[in-house]
Design an enzyme around this catalytic site. Structure first.
Site, short mmCIF file in Angstrom:
data_model
loop_
_atom_site.label_atom_id
_atom_site.label_comp_id
_atom_site.label_asym_id
_atom_site.label_seq_id
_atom_site.Cartn_x
_atom_site.Cartn_y
_atom_site.Cartn_z
N SER A 143 0.86 -1.18 0.00
CA SER A 143 0.00 0.00 0.00
C SER A 143 0.89 1.23 0.00
CB SER A 143 -0.88 -0.01 1.25
OG SER A 143 -1.55 1.22 1.45
N TYR A 165 -2.20 -0.83 10.75
CA TYR A 165 -2.19 -1.03 9.30
C TYR A 165 -0.90 -0.50 8.69
CZ TYR A 165 -3.99 -0.99 4.49
OH TYR A 165 -4.18 -1.20 3.13
#
Length: 263
Positions: free
Chosen positions: A135, A148
């Site tokens: 990501s 995350y």
């Protein structure tokens, strides 16, 4: 483009980018093994693409011996692995208890590590390829996404470690770092903006991409096409890379955003 891999395992295959990868690879004639926690969408995709569906947690190492036996019986050796499982990890450090922290690591990092470790013997034998879905949170920190962000940063380290150790065996390992992608998970993340500003879903996506050079979120198929390329012979010299696919958001000089109104 025909993918080099003949049998590809996809974790997190039930929806979003994983499902989009399944569609593109199936069109290339690849044998697919779809792994995910939710049986219903996996079975639907498996029926559509003639794939093998294995429901369960990819981070559970006890499941892999049985899964590998089924894969080899049905499909033969594994030629490619796409680690698309992920999610969780919302909240700042003070908002993250031990259970939430471990859940974020398990969903984003452990799923990739355990899957990679299980599939590596086959990938070494086939001189195959692996792609980890990272990501832009692997490269920068958003607000209050401690678990995350940390797990996605760690995926880049895992990518590089695997590429360094197993490149001499002919195994290529790369990461893809998307920005906003229109998936069910991202749709949920738009909800606070929709509630705060009265936005529609499309308006919320427009809001979060207002300073992105391309001014839009990606479609899952756009990210899937990069994954397919990285598994293919066309990417035969690429390993250890983190391919950024974010519409240009990571190139923006944040301190200069105030000047946008002047142009």
């Amino acid at each position: 483009m025909v993918a080099q891999a003949k049998t590809v395992v996809i974790t997190g295959a039930g929806s979003g980018i994983g499902a989009a990868c399944a569609a593109l690879l199936a069109a290339d004639g690849v044998q697919l093994v779809l792994i995910g926690r939710r049986a219903a969408p996996l079975q639907q995709l498996a029926a559509q693409y003639g794939a093998l569906a294995l429901d369960g947690d990819a981070a559970d190492s006890t499941r892999w011996p049985g899964w590998l036996a089924q894969i080899r019986q049905r499909c033969g050796a594994i030629d490619g692995l796409l680690c698309c499982a992920g999610g969780l990890g919302m909240g700042s450090a003070l908002q993250t208890d031990d259970a939430a922290w471990h859940a974020a690591m398990r969903a984003n990092l452990d799923t990739a590590f355990v899957a990679a470790r299980a599939c590596l013997p086959d990938l070494i034998a086939s001189r195959g390829a692996m792609v980890l879905l990272a990501s832009i949170a692997s490269l920068a920190a958003g607000p209050e996404v401690c678990g995350y962000t940390t797990a996605k940063h760690a995926l880049i380290g895992l990518t590089r470690s695997l590429a360094r150790d197993y490149g001499p065996h002919g195994v290529r390992v790369n990461a893809v770092c998307p920005g906003w992608v229109k998936t069910p998970m991202a749709d949920e993340e738009m909800q606070p903006l929709m509630q705060q500003y009265g936005d529609s879903l499309d308006q919320a996506y427009a809001r979060v991409t207002a300073d992105v050079p391309l001014r839009r979120a990606a479609a899952p198929e756009e990210i899937a096409s990069i994954c397919r390329f990285l598994l293919s012979e066309q990417a035969s010299i690429i390993t250890g890379a983190a391919i950024v696919a974010d519409g240009g958001s990571s190139i923006v000089d944040v301190p200069t955003l105030a000047f946008n109104a002047l142009s």
